[in-house]
Design a protein around this motif. Sequence first.
Motif, PDB file in Angstrom:
ATOM      1  N   MET A 194      34.059  83.891  69.652  1.00  0.00           N
ATOM      2  CA  MET A 194      33.124  83.631  68.378  1.00  0.00           C
ATOM      3  C   MET A 194      32.201  85.046  68.188  1.00  0.00           C
ATOM      4  SD  MET A 194      33.130  82.303  64.108  1.00  0.00           S
ATOM      5  CE  MET A 194      31.682  83.327  63.159  1.00  0.00           C
ATOM      6  N   GLY A 195      31.398  83.287  69.699  1.00  0.00           N
ATOM      7  CA  GLY A 195      29.610  84.168  69.034  1.00  0.00           C
ATOM      8  C   GLY A 195      29.677  85.304  69.899  1.00  0.00           C
ATOM      9  N   PHE A 196      30.542  85.287  70.802  1.00  0.00           N
ATOM     10  CA  PHE A 196      29.749  86.541  71.863  1.00  0.00           C
ATOM     11  C   PHE A 196      30.735  88.484  70.931  1.00  0.00           C
ATOM     12  CE2 PHE A 196      29.141  83.837  75.001  1.00  0.00           C
ATOM     13  CZ  PHE A 196      27.846  84.696  75.750  1.00  0.00           C
ATOM     14  N   LEU A 197      31.681  87.663  70.597  1.00  0.00           N
ATOM     15  CA  LEU A 197      33.256  88.672  69.950  1.00  0.00           C
ATOM     16  C   LEU A 197      32.196  89.368  68.730  1.00  0.00           C
ATOM     17  CD1 LEU A 197      36.481  87.934  69.394  1.00  0.00           C
ATOM     18  CD2 LEU A 197      35.392  90.162  70.205  1.00  0.00           C
ATOM     19  N   LEU A 198      31.112  88.982  67.886  1.00  0.00           N
ATOM     20  CA  LEU A 198      30.293  88.949  67.134  1.00  0.00           C
ATOM     21  C   LEU A 198      29.164  89.622  67.576  1.00  0.00           C
ATOM     22  CD1 LEU A 198      29.482  87.164  63.629  1.00  0.00           C
ATOM     23  CD2 LEU A 198      27.577  87.414  65.023  1.00  0.00           C
ATOM     24  N   ALA A 199      28.475  89.228  68.158  1.00  0.00           N
ATOM     25  CA  ALA A 199      26.509  89.562  68.756  1.00  0.00           C
ATOM     26  C   ALA A 199      27.676  91.308  69.843  1.00  0.00           C
ATOM     27  CB  ALA A 199      26.987  89.203  69.584  1.00  0.00           C
ATOM     28  N   ALA A 200      28.340  90.920  70.504  1.00  0.00           N
ATOM     29  CA  ALA A 200      29.006  92.910  70.786  1.00  0.00           C
ATOM     30  C   ALA A 200      29.723  93.350  69.966  1.00  0.00           C
ATOM     31  CB  ALA A 200      30.072  92.246  72.106  1.00  0.00           C
ATOM     32  N   ASN A 201      30.025  93.202  69.396  1.00  0.00           N
ATOM     33  CA  ASN A 201      31.013  94.341  68.521  1.00  0.00           C
ATOM     34  C   ASN A 201      29.283  94.244  67.436  1.00  0.00           C
ATOM     35  OD1 ASN A 201      33.276  94.034  68.630  1.00  0.00           O
ATOM     36  ND2 ASN A 201      33.945  92.013  68.097  1.00  0.00           N
ATOM     37  N   GLY A 202      28.601  93.555  67.263  1.00  0.00           N
ATOM     38  CA  GLY A 202      27.803  94.149  66.063  1.00  0.00           C
ATOM     39  C   GLY A 202      27.102  95.518  66.932  1.00  0.00           C
ATOM     40  N   LEU A 203      26.801  95.196  68.243  1.00  0.00           N
ATOM     41  CA  LEU A 203      26.158  95.483  68.921  1.00  0.00           C
ATOM     42  C   LEU A 203      26.499  97.473  68.642  1.00  0.00           C
ATOM     43  CD1 LEU A 203      23.335  96.211  70.827  1.00  0.00           C
ATOM     44  CD2 LEU A 203      24.603  95.132  72.476  1.00  0.00           C
ATOM     45  N   LEU A 204      27.732  97.214  69.567  1.00  0.00           N
ATOM     46  CA  LEU A 204      28.511  98.787  70.106  1.00  0.00           C
ATOM     47  C   LEU A 204      28.511  99.468  68.808  1.00  0.00           C
ATOM     48  CD1 LEU A 204      29.875  99.461  72.375  1.00  0.00           C
ATOM     49  CD2 LEU A 204      32.091  98.657  71.489  1.00  0.00           C
ATOM     50  N   GLY A 293      29.737  83.558  60.682  1.00  0.00           N
ATOM     51  CA  GLY A 293      30.321  84.776  61.227  1.00  0.00           C
ATOM     52  C   GLY A 293      29.738  86.093  60.251  1.00  0.00           C
ATOM     53  N   SER A 294      30.257  85.439  59.094  1.00  0.00           N
ATOM     54  CA  SER A 294      29.307  87.351  58.578  1.00  0.00           C
ATOM     55  C   SER A 294      28.241  87.290  58.056  1.00  0.00           C
ATOM     56  CB  SER A 294      30.339  87.775  57.406  1.00  0.00           C
ATOM     57  OG  SER A 294      31.539  87.537  57.778  1.00  0.00           O
ATOM     58  N   ASP A 295      27.449  86.007  57.918  1.00  0.00           N
ATOM     59  CA  ASP A 295      25.912  85.764  57.339  1.00  0.00           C
ATOM     60  C   ASP A 295      25.169  86.396  58.401  1.00  0.00           C
ATOM     61  OD1 ASP A 295      23.822  85.065  56.789  1.00  0.00           O
ATOM     62  OD2 ASP A 295      23.879  82.884  56.546  1.00  0.00           O
ATOM     63  N   LEU A 296      25.114  85.941  59.792  1.00  0.00           N
ATOM     64  CA  LEU A 296      24.646  85.695  61.331  1.00  0.00           C
ATOM     65  C   LEU A 296      25.194  87.068  61.305  1.00  0.00           C
ATOM     66  CD1 LEU A 296      24.619  82.706  63.570  1.00  0.00           C
ATOM     67  CD2 LEU A 296      22.759  83.345  61.917  1.00  0.00           C
ATOM     68  N   PHE A 297      26.039  88.190  61.283  1.00  0.00           N
ATOM     69  CA  PHE A 297      26.640  89.504  61.779  1.00  0.00           C
ATOM     70  C   PHE A 297      24.865  90.065  60.500  1.00  0.00           C
ATOM     71  CE2 PHE A 297      27.681  93.957  60.284  1.00  0.00           C
ATOM     72  CZ  PHE A 297      27.743  94.055  61.174  1.00  0.00           C
ATOM     73  N   GLY A 298      24.937  89.309  59.366  1.00  0.00           N
ATOM     74  CA  GLY A 298      24.546  90.564  58.954  1.00  0.00           C
ATOM     75  C   GLY A 298      23.321  90.229  59.111  1.00  0.00           C
ATOM     76  N   SER A 299      22.295  89.346  59.507  1.00  0.00           N
ATOM     77  CA  SER A 299      21.130  88.740  59.814  1.00  0.00           C
ATOM     78  C   SER A 299      20.822  90.137  60.852  1.00  0.00           C
ATOM     79  CB  SER A 299      20.287  87.560  60.266  1.00  0.00           C
ATOM     80  OG  SER A 299      20.983  86.689  59.219  1.00  0.00           O
ATOM     81  N   TYR A 300      21.251  89.309  62.009  1.00  0.00           N
ATOM     82  CA  TYR A 300      21.493  90.746  62.946  1.00  0.00           C
ATOM     83  C   TYR A 300      21.222  92.241  63.078  1.00  0.00           C
ATOM     84  CZ  TYR A 300      22.664  93.619  66.535  1.00  0.00           C
ATOM     85  OH  TYR A 300      22.526  95.002  67.688  1.00  0.00           O
ATOM     86  N   ALA A 301      22.043  92.833  62.107  1.00  0.00           N
ATOM     87  CA  ALA A 301      22.467  94.025  61.813  1.00  0.00           C
ATOM     88  C   ALA A 301      20.935  94.514  60.807  1.00  0.00           C
ATOM     89  CB  ALA A 301      23.594  94.461  60.719  1.00  0.00           C
ATOM     90  N   GLU A 302      20.408  93.624  59.670  1.00  0.00           N
ATOM     91  CA  GLU A 302      19.056  93.750  59.017  1.00  0.00           C
ATOM     92  C   GLU A 302      18.205  93.618  59.811  1.00  0.00           C
ATOM     93  OE1 GLU A 302      20.829  92.034  54.541  1.00  0.00           O
ATOM     94  OE2 GLU A 302      19.783  90.500  56.239  1.00  0.00           O
ATOM     95  N   SER A 303      18.112  93.034  60.845  1.00  0.00           N
ATOM     96  CA  SER A 303      16.379  93.384  61.638  1.00  0.00           C
ATOM     97  C   SER A 303      16.831  94.104  62.317  1.00  0.00           C
ATOM     98  CB  SER A 303      16.979  91.354  62.452  1.00  0.00           C
ATOM     99  OG  SER A 303      17.675  91.122  63.182  1.00  0.00           O
ATOM    100  N   SER A 304      17.734  94.774  63.295  1.00  0.00           N
ATOM    101  CA  SER A 304      18.131  95.447  63.868  1.00  0.00           C
ATOM    102  C   SER A 304      17.414  97.224  62.966  1.00  0.00           C
ATOM    103  CB  SER A 304      19.154  95.739  64.852  1.00  0.00           C
ATOM    104  OG  SER A 304      19.532  94.529  65.545  1.00  0.00           O
TER     105      SER A 304
END
Length: 768
Positions: A194-204, A293-304
């Motif tokens: 889950m961790g790597f899928l989320l981080a990599a998908n969000g970035l890609l 998972g959705s929460d931390l993806f949101g944090s990553y997307a917003e900070s970026s």
Amino acid sequence: MGAALLSELATEIVVPVCAVIGIAFSLLQWVLVSRVSVTPDRHGSGAANNNNNGYDEYLIEEEDAVSERAVITKCAEIQSAISEGATSFLFTEYQYVGIFMIIFAIVIFLFLGSVEGFSTKSQPCTYDKQRMCKPALATALFSTISFLLGAITSLLSGFLGMKIATYANARTTLQARKGVGRAFITAFRSGAVMGFLLAANGLLVLYIAINVFKLYYGDDWEGLFESITGYGLGGSSMALFGRVGGGIYTKAADVGADLVGKVERNIPEDDPRNPAVIADNVGDNVGDIAGMGSDLFGSYAESSCAALVVASISSFGINHDFTGMLYPLLISSMGILICLITTLFATDFFEIKAVKEIEPALKRQLIISTVLMTVGIAAVTWTGLPSSFTIYNFGTQKVVKNWQLFLCVAVGLWAGLIIGFVTEYYTSNAYSPVQDVADSCRTGAATNVIFGLALGYKSVIIPIFAIAVSIFVSFTFAAMYGIAVAALGMLSTIATGLAIDAYGPISDNAGGIAEMAGMSPRVRERTDALDAAGNTTAAIGKGFAIGSAALVSLALFGAFVSRASISTVDVLTPKVIIGLLVGAMLPYWFSAMTMKSVGSAALKMVEEVRRQFNTIPGIMDGRSKPDYATCVKISTDASIKEMLPPGALVMLTPLIVGSLFGVETLSGVLAGSLVSGVQIAISASNTGGAWDNAKKYIEAGASDHARSLGPKGSDPHKAAVIGDTIGDPLKDTSGPSLNILIKLMAVESLVFAPFFAAHGGFLFKIFG
């Protein structure tokens, strides 16, 4: 000012390659987990093909008086029931969320398109009136597209996380029969998927969106990255509903199962005789996995997005320095590689041989990833940035050195670690704060509640100072851009953080399956040990999420103030002070709604569980099977119904305040909600976590002190269960959802800033 060592072409290659590596690594972990069989018809087929972790080796321990085939079949049945319940709930939730997503996408297009009257003519740029930029209609269209991209990616992140968790829980249970080390590796590898899928998908997805949008925008980087902010809005808006809906679901089932099963009927947690037990296990996946998972993806997307918006009006954007512009994405790319190396320390380099080694192994992940990431940040900063550049600072360009930006990212990274370990100190039963809470159960539930609340309030102090120092250092060196990259630094090890976080609910489910499948107490002891360590690390994950939310929302606030053309926010003016007061009140209003929602849903669940115990003969002696489906339906219906009002409160507040009262009042609302929301979120999460682990401390009976309070069913234990029941909605519904509230209102305000600046303050214009 010089140029970066990393060329534009190299940047174009590095970012997607790192994302693909992350996806490939997650798939490898999934393959390794899938080699643990849950089908009894393959008995012995893999025994000859053994390896270090024993994934091809079949079960080697027989359970007392229970055939191996029966145990495996039972595990597979329970896993299937949990997976079906979780999938059914998420599909139901996504139907409602999908309708909202379409409606809100239309609102974004209409509001932003109306800024220039839906004109298709080019307009003067916001920050450089000598240049012409793309029309507002283009910003409206591309913001809408990026919103939908962020929303879909967020939903996908949560759904994939849930699927791997429900795929892995029975496998973790079966591996626990062979030893705690093998169970740990299975649970951790599943979390890593889950961790790597989320981080990599969000970035890609973000990288692809930037490059596709660039085909239209060309040199108009200001418009391009303003449109990209919709990505963060989409991610967080879906996370809000996922966190609130999933949190209400899981806590309604948990409270119902605990109050009737453990307190009234004195049966163990996850006992198959409890009608709410399947709903409780489903809730772990839809709340703690999909929602988180959705929460931390949101944090990553917003900070970026916050970093990209500020950078687009600085020298990176003005000089069209693509490598410098994508510095936030390079940090995230390095984070994936660092987390990959860190994961190997848990699964390959060290072997867990005893229960006491589990929690240190998880904490070691945090330390290793932070130390290695510090070196990684230095490498990215040295190669990806020129020696000096300028950053937009409220109307002026501030000169910044690359080493100063390194310190901004590093201070955010290390502040996250500090917040994590302070959270652990206040929520782990290995330390005195939780042991004191457990001891207070001697005199009943009332003193337990008092001690737990005091612990939560006290636990706020050090994290707030850590956040304050991060803000001061980052802003001093690089203004609001510094704060944005500090938030990104805190989230740079998101793959490891998510792996540790997802490990907890997977272990919790594994324990439930062991209990329901009738496995020996020895197996349950191992899964309980995995779960206890997971509880502490889950609290650490929540601390990371809240700390990063504070930095992200402040960075978004700065971008909003700049975009709305506000020179200063004067707290002495009535427009701002009323916004501050209302903003500070909103987290309390939101918490009241979510807490009451859990209470209402739990009330229905308690009544149903009591009804089944009282009216279905033979449940207590195991002759009759409880009606699990009705309890699952109660949780599903209640969570879908109850998630809408809190969601509407958060999503409508910026629109109403900005349209009716203007950008000054809205800036006050954002500041007020940030200041009060962070405090409540930290105290609520830590109070709930402390009550949970105080209960587990008594149940485990690992020390003389703990044994003096037990055993299960004693008066101190019942008091601890009541405290845990009160804390459940605090730590898993209200607390984690509050960090989304402060981020989401800030990013929504940023997206709609052009509309508010042009047409906002309707009431003040009428009565002014």
